[in-house]
Every structure is written in structure tokens, then in C-alpha cells.
Design an enzyme around this catalytic site. Structure first.
Site, PDB file in Angstrom:
ATOM      1  N   ARG A 148       0.845  -1.201   0.000  1.00 43.78           N
ATOM      2  CA  ARG A 148       0.000   0.000   0.000  1.00 43.78           C
ATOM      3  C   ARG A 148       0.884   1.256   0.000  1.00 43.78           C
ATOM      4  NH1 ARG A 148      -3.593  -1.450   5.141  1.00 43.78           N
ATOM      5  NH2 ARG A 148      -1.592  -2.339   5.714  1.00 43.78           N
TER       6      ARG A 148
ATOM      7  N   SER B  21     -11.202  -3.130   7.773  1.00 45.26           N
ATOM      8  CA  SER B  21     -12.130  -4.189   8.185  1.00 45.26           C
ATOM      9  C   SER B  21     -13.121  -4.491   7.065  1.00 45.26           C
ATOM     10  CB  SER B  21     -12.890  -3.770   9.453  1.00 45.26           C
ATOM     11  OG  SER B  21     -12.036  -3.809  10.579  1.00 45.26           O
TER      12      SER B  21
ATOM     13  N   GLU C 179      -5.108   4.435  13.944  1.00 42.12           N
ATOM     14  CA  GLU C 179      -6.002   3.481  14.617  1.00 42.12           C
ATOM     15  C   GLU C 179      -6.693   4.052  15.846  1.00 42.12           C
ATOM     16  OE1 GLU C 179      -2.715   3.161  14.481  1.00 42.12           O
ATOM     17  OE2 GLU C 179      -1.940   2.807  16.494  1.00 42.12           O
TER      18      GLU C 179
ATOM     19  N   HIS D  58       0.095   1.519  16.214  1.00 37.49           N
ATOM     20  CA  HIS D  58      -0.074   0.343  17.094  1.00 37.49           C
ATOM     21  C   HIS D  58       1.052   0.281  18.120  1.00 37.49           C
ATOM     22  CE1 HIS D  58      -3.413  -1.164  14.724  1.00 37.49           C
ATOM     23  NE2 HIS D  58      -2.708  -0.954  13.628  1.00 37.49           N
TER      24      HIS D  58
ATOM     25  N   ILE E 192      -7.309 -12.887  13.662  1.00 36.46           N
ATOM     26  CA  ILE E 192      -5.970 -13.380  14.001  1.00 36.46           C
ATOM     27  C   ILE E 192      -5.050 -12.242  14.441  1.00 36.46           C
ATOM     28  CG2 ILE E 192      -5.123 -13.262  11.598  1.00 36.46           C
ATOM     29  CD1 ILE E 192      -4.287 -15.966  14.230  1.00 36.46           C
ATOM     30  N   ASP E 193      -5.318 -11.008  13.950  1.00 38.25           N
ATOM     31  CA  ASP E 193      -4.439  -9.905  14.356  1.00 38.25           C
ATOM     32  C   ASP E 193      -4.640  -9.546  15.825  1.00 38.25           C
ATOM     33  OD1 ASP E 193      -6.974  -8.845  13.888  1.00 38.25           O
ATOM     34  OD2 ASP E 193      -6.194  -6.916  13.221  1.00 38.25           O
TER      35      ASP E 193
ATOM     36  N   LYS F 186       2.118   1.915   7.191  1.00 46.25           N
ATOM     37  CA  LYS F 186       2.557   1.105   8.319  1.00 46.25           C
ATOM     38  C   LYS F 186       3.360   1.922   9.321  1.00 46.25           C
ATOM     39  CE  LYS F 186       1.399  -3.130   8.222  1.00 46.25           C
ATOM     40  NZ  LYS F 186       0.218  -3.508   9.041  1.00 46.25           N
TER      41      LYS F 186
ATOM     42  N   TYR G  55      -0.550   4.437  10.603  1.00 41.68           N
ATOM     43  CA  TYR G  55      -0.844   3.435  11.636  1.00 41.68           C
ATOM     44  C   TYR G  55       0.394   3.309  12.524  1.00 41.68           C
ATOM     45  CZ  TYR G  55      -4.932   1.666   9.041  1.00 41.68           C
ATOM     46  OH  TYR G  55      -6.133   1.536   8.411  1.00 41.68           O
TER      47      TYR G  55
HETATM   48  N1  LIG Z   1      -6.725 -10.194   9.481  1.00 44.48           N
HETATM   49  C1  LIG Z   1      -6.845  -8.977   8.986  1.00 44.48           C
HETATM   50  O1  LIG Z   1      -6.200  -8.624   8.003  1.00 44.48           O
HETATM   51  C2  LIG Z   1      -7.802  -8.005   9.611  1.00 44.48           C
HETATM   52  C3  LIG Z   1      -8.183  -6.841   8.927  1.00 44.48           C
HETATM   53  C4  LIG Z   1      -9.118  -5.989   9.527  1.00 44.48           C
HETATM   54  C5  LIG Z   1      -9.641  -6.310  10.782  1.00 44.48           C
HETATM   55  N2  LIG Z   1      -9.217  -7.442  11.410  1.00 44.48           N
HETATM   56  C6  LIG Z   1      -9.732  -7.864  12.727  1.00 44.48           C
HETATM   57  O2  LIG Z   1     -11.057  -8.352  12.599  1.00 44.48           O
HETATM   58  C7  LIG Z   1     -11.683  -8.303  13.879  1.00 44.48           C
HETATM   59  C8  LIG Z   1     -13.074  -7.706  13.769  1.00 44.48           C
HETATM   60  O3  LIG Z   1     -12.950  -6.318  13.444  1.00 44.48           O
HETATM   61  P1  LIG Z   1     -14.231  -5.392  13.244  1.00 44.48           P
HETATM   62  O4  LIG Z   1     -13.741  -4.119  12.654  1.00 44.48           O
HETATM   63  O5  LIG Z   1     -15.309  -6.137  12.555  1.00 44.48           O
HETATM   64  O6  LIG Z   1     -14.671  -5.141  14.757  1.00 44.48           O
HETATM   65  P2  LIG Z   1     -16.115  -4.633  15.245  1.00 44.48           P
HETATM   66  O7  LIG Z   1     -15.904  -4.035  16.590  1.00 44.48           O
HETATM   67  O8  LIG Z   1     -16.778  -3.839  14.181  1.00 44.48           O
HETATM   68  O9  LIG Z   1     -16.964  -5.989  15.403  1.00 44.48           O
HETATM   69  C9  LIG Z   1     -16.672  -6.978  16.345  1.00 44.48           C
HETATM   70  C10 LIG Z   1     -17.954  -7.677  16.717  1.00 44.48           C
HETATM   71  O10 LIG Z   1     -17.612  -8.803  17.548  1.00 44.48           O
HETATM   72  C11 LIG Z   1     -18.676  -8.957  18.455  1.00 44.48           C
HETATM   73  N3  LIG Z   1     -18.243  -9.836  19.550  1.00 44.48           N
HETATM   74  C12 LIG Z   1     -17.436  -9.549  20.591  1.00 44.48           C
HETATM   75  N4  LIG Z   1     -17.282 -10.653  21.356  1.00 44.48           N
HETATM   76  C13 LIG Z   1     -17.999 -11.644  20.781  1.00 44.48           C
HETATM   77  C14 LIG Z   1     -18.231 -13.013  21.092  1.00 44.48           C
HETATM   78  N5  LIG Z   1     -17.678 -13.576  22.183  1.00 44.48           N
HETATM   79  N6  LIG Z   1     -19.023 -13.720  20.256  1.00 44.48           N
HETATM   80  C15 LIG Z   1     -19.572 -13.154  19.167  1.00 44.48           C
HETATM   81  N7  LIG Z   1     -19.394 -11.865  18.834  1.00 44.48           N
HETATM   82  C16 LIG Z   1     -18.608 -11.131  19.626  1.00 44.48           C
HETATM   83  C17 LIG Z   1     -19.014  -7.535  18.863  1.00 44.48           C
HETATM   84  O11 LIG Z   1     -20.300  -7.454  19.457  1.00 44.48           O
HETATM   85  C18 LIG Z   1     -18.932  -6.809  17.519  1.00 44.48           C
HETATM   86  O12 LIG Z   1     -20.189  -6.759  16.869  1.00 44.48           O
HETATM   87  C19 LIG Z   1     -10.711  -7.489  14.753  1.00 44.48           C
HETATM   88  O13 LIG Z   1      -9.932  -8.371  15.519  1.00 44.48           O
HETATM   89  C20 LIG Z   1      -9.866  -6.776  13.754  1.00 44.48           C
HETATM   90  O14 LIG Z   1      -8.610  -6.408  14.291  1.00 44.48           O
HETATM   91  C21 LIG Z   1      -8.316  -8.273  10.858  1.00 44.48           C
END
Ligand SMILES: NC(=O)c1ccc[n+]([C@@H]2O[C@H](COP(=O)([O-])OP(=O)(O)OC[C@H]3O[C@@H](n4cnc5c(N)ncnc54)[C@H](O)[C@@H]3O)[C@@H](O)[C@H]2O)c1
Length: 372
Positions: A15, A134, A118, A96, A269-270, A75, A94
Site C-alpha cells: 500500500r 475491516s 487506529e 499500534h 488473528i491480528d 505502516k 498506523y
Molecule cells: N486479518 C486482517 O487482516 C484483519 C483486517 C481488519 C480487521 N481485522 C480484525 O477483525 C476483527 C473484527 O474487526 P471489526 O472491525 O469487525 O470489529 P467490530 O468491533 O466492528 O466488530 C466486532 C464484533 O464482535 C462482536 N463480539 C465480541 N465478542 C464476541 C463473542 N464472544 N461472540 C460473538 N461476537 C462477539 C461484537 O459485538 C462486535 O459486533 C478485529 O480483531 C480486527 O482487528 C483483521
């Protein structure tokens, strides 16, 4: 203001912090934009695109850091980049910092004013500079999950949408926030039979109101998860508990209850992952298998679609970048409490409480930094 954008140097980062369109807007606002040569290549932008937008091209990262009053990146700065920052310079990217004492120490030493994407907030209580990534990861999750399910990758050999006369695949999405909602929409759009689980009833109500015809909702109790994964072809992990590691919602023992060749896509996973058997993987080697169940656990999923991710991030950062450039960081942050929430360090002082608490370092309020 002189705004600089170096080429990202973190491995596998394609990016870029400023798109040609964003550069054009900054130039229209009377600013000078300096882009390191080749910075946009990973996202499909040539130096010529930036020149056409009114930006200037710098031969090296050193030249960008030396000339720019504000550095805009993607980053967190790597050690070589940190060494080039100086007091009075603004860094907008970002960061972190909470799990990264070495970077925090270097940024404090530099004296630069560091605003982290963030932690910038919005009126709805959301994180507007995290949300685009996300959205990308959520929409990508069914795509990579569908690929994982293909026979050549060790999957069950199931097509998400089925065909006339053959039932579609069952997709379970755990967590119905930004990632989960976008994942469910795409999986439903591909014709899958989708159920979204969340522990927030207001969130489930919203999803049911808006998407009731596209997918089902269920409360994320341990019992419901256990029942649904037995039938699932794909499970997407999309939970987030802000400021905490992701809760483990599927245990290793439960994998044996799932269909052989089914796929777990752990987007969370992050934050450590929400399946007991998850560990972070890379785009080069994204999938592994445990007890017959495939795991896709790439920690930087948006990197796979760098161009889309760059454009999405650029749309979100542009108004803040322009405010910082037009008014200077102090006035821009004084005028906008949500941008001020992004301030993590200024003139050698930490200005973000959660980072100070996580690292055991002293900190001041961002308001105190404004008064310095
Ligand atoms: N791997 C990647 O490249 C990548 C990229 C972007 C985001 N992410 C990760 O994805 C995850 C979700 O991000 P988001 O932006 O959707 O967050 P978000 O806050 O919009 O949504 C999270 C949801 O999880 C729910 N939740 C919490 N605990 C729960 C449980 N025990 N059971 C069921 N639901 C539960 C919450 O109520 C909420 O609706 C984060 O960990 C974020 O860091 C990873």
C-alpha cells in the site's frame, strides 16, 4: 505545508500513504506533495500519475523525510524511518504502539508529533481509519474461504453457491461488526446459506432489520456455536473485544465435530485469533490443516488487494490529512476532538493513556500537548 510520502519498507507491504487523487487535492489546497519514487508501484500508481496530479517525485526516502513537514504513511515507521524523524515534524500513519516498546521509545526520542490512524475516532464511537481495512478484510474473507474449500487446496470441494439441484454451502460468521457484516453480505451474494452470530443484541437487531432476507442471525452462545459448526462448510471468525485478545470460541476438541475439509477463516488473528488452533500465516503460505479442518489465518488480509486497500484508506485519511496540512496539527486537533484522539506522542511526551498503561510509561493528556 510540505507533505511527504515515502515508499513503504515493511516486508510484503504494497500500500501507499497518499494516492494520486489525494495528492491532487492537497495541491489544490496550496500544499506541496513529495512522493518517493516508486512509492505507488505496489498499488498500481506510477510516478507519472503523481506528477500529473501536481506532486513532485523524490529520489530517496531520505529526501522525503528531510524536506517534509508532515509524513503520511501506511505502516508504523521501521527503525530506519524512525531515525529520520525530527521534532516539529508530524507523522500521520498506523502506529499500534501498545505492544511495541522499541517503536514507542524511538518516536519519543525523535520528538515528532505522531498521530495514529487506529486511535482517531468518529461521532458514532467508531474508528474511521480502521473501518476501511475491516471492510476489505470482511469482503475478502468469503473469497479466500471459497478458494480454501477447493479440492486442490485440501478443501471439501464445495462451491459456495451450489448449483440448481445442489444445496449451497453453509457459512457461519462469528462476530457481526464491520468485518462480519461485510463477510456475510459477500457470502450471501455468492449464494451461500449464511448465519451471523454476535453477543450484542442491538447488533443482531440491526443486522436482522437491514439484512433479514440475505442471512440469518443467532446469539453467539457456546451452544449455538457448537451446533452451527457441525453443519458448516466455512466458519469466519470476526469478533473483537476492544483492547483485549480475541476470545477463543472454537476449541481444538470441537474441530473433530466439523466436516473434514471445511474451512476456518480467522480474520481476528491480528488480535490473537478466535479459534484455539489459529496461528498467523502469510499470503505466501496462507493455509494449514489441523484435525482435517483447514485454517486461513493471514494477519494482513488487506495486503492481498493493495490497490483497493490503498484507495479505501486514502478516502478515509484524506479529510484529516487536509485538515492537518491546512491548519497545522495544533489547530486541526484543537478543532476536532476525534483527530486529537489520534495523537499518541508529541515533543518527546506520550499522549495516549492506553499506550502508557500498556508499556508502564508516563503520559500526558493530548489536551496538555496542545497547550505545550
Ligand atoms: N486479518 C486482517 O487482516 C484483519 C483486517 C481488519 C480487521 N481485522 C480484525 O477483525 C476483527 C473484527 O474487526 P471489526 O472491525 O469487525 O470489529 P467490530 O468491533 O466492528 O466488530 C466486532 C464484533 O464482535 C462482536 N463480539 C465480541 N465478542 C464476541 C463473542 N464472544 N461472540 C460473538 N461476537 C462477539 C461484537 O459485538 C462486535 O459486533 C478485529 O480483531 C480486527 O482487528 C483483521
Amino acid at each position: 505545508m510540505k507533505i511527504g510520502c515515502p515508499k513503504e519498507i515493511k516486508p510484503q507491504e504494497f500500500r501507499v500513504g497518499i494516492t494520486p487523487n489525494a495528492a491532487h487535492e492537497a495541491v489544490l489546497h496550496g500544499h506541496e506533495v513529495l512522493i518517493e519514487t516508486g512509492a505507488g508501484m505496489g498499488s498500481g500508481f506510477a510516478d507519472a500519475d503523481y506528477v500529473a496530479a501536481g506532486a513532485k517525485i523524490a529520489a530517496s526516502a531520505e529526501a522525503v523525510f528531510a524536506a517534509a513537514e508532515m509524513i503520511v504513511k501506511v505502516k508504523e515507521p521501521q527503525p530506519a524511518e524512525r531515525a529520520r524523524l525530527r521534532q516539529g515534524q508530524v507523522l500521520f500513519t498506523y502506529l499500534h504502539l501498545a505492544p511495541d516498546p522499541a517503536q514507542t521509545a524511538d518516536l519519543l526520542k525523535s520528538g515528532a508529533t505522531c498521530i495514529a490512524y487506529e486511535t482517531v475516532t468518529d461521532r458514532m464511537g467508531g474508528l474511521p481509519l480502521l473501518a476501511p481495512m475491516s471492510e476489505v478484510a470482511g469482503r475478502l474473507a468469503p473469497q479466500v474461504g471459497a478458494w480454501t474449500l477447493q479440492k486442490a487446496n485440501g478443501g471439501r470441494g464445495v462451491l459456495l453457491g451450489g448449483v440448481p439441484g445442489v444445496a449451497p454451502a453453509k457459512v457461519v460468521v462469528i462476530g457481526g461488526g464491520v468485518v462480519g457484516t461485510h463477510a456475510a453480505r459477500v457470502a450471501a451474494g455468492m449464494g451461500a446459506d449464511v448465519t451471523v452470530l454476535d453477543r450484542s443484541l442491538p447488533r443482531l437487531r440491526y443486522l436482522d432489520d437491514v439484512f433479514g432476507r440475505d442471512f440469518k442471525t443467532a446469539y453467539a452462545s457456546a451452544g449455538n456455536i457448537a451446533d452451527l459448526i457441525v453443519e458448516a462448510d466455512m466458519v469466519i471468525g470476526a469478533v473483537l473485544v476492544p483492547g483485549a485478545a480475541a476470545p477463543k470460541l472454537i476449541s481444538r476438541a470441537q474441530l473433530k465435530t466439523m466436516k473434514p475439509g471445511s474451512a476456518l477463516v480467522d480474520v481476528a488473528i491480528d488480535q490473537g485469533g478466535c479459534f484455539e488452533t489459529s496461528h498467523a500465516t502469510t499470503h505466501q503460505d496462507p493455509i494449514y490443516e489441523v484435525d482435517g479442518v483447514l485454517h486461513y489465518c493471514v494477519a494482513n488480509m488487506p495486503g492481498a488487494v493493495a490497490r483497493t486497500s490503498t484507495l479505501a484508506l486514502g478516502n478515509a485519511t484524506l479529510p484529516f490529512m487536509l485538515a492537518l496540512a491546512d491548519k497545522g496539527w495544533k489547530q486541526a486537533c484543537a478543532d476536532d476532538a476525534h483527530l486529537l484522539a489520534g495523537l499518541n506522542a508529541h515533543a518527546g511526551k506520550l499522549t495516549y493513556a492506553a499506550v502508557g498503561e500498556a508499556l508502564g510509561l508516563p503520559f500526558i493528556t493530548p489536551q496538555a500537548a496542545l497547550a505545550m
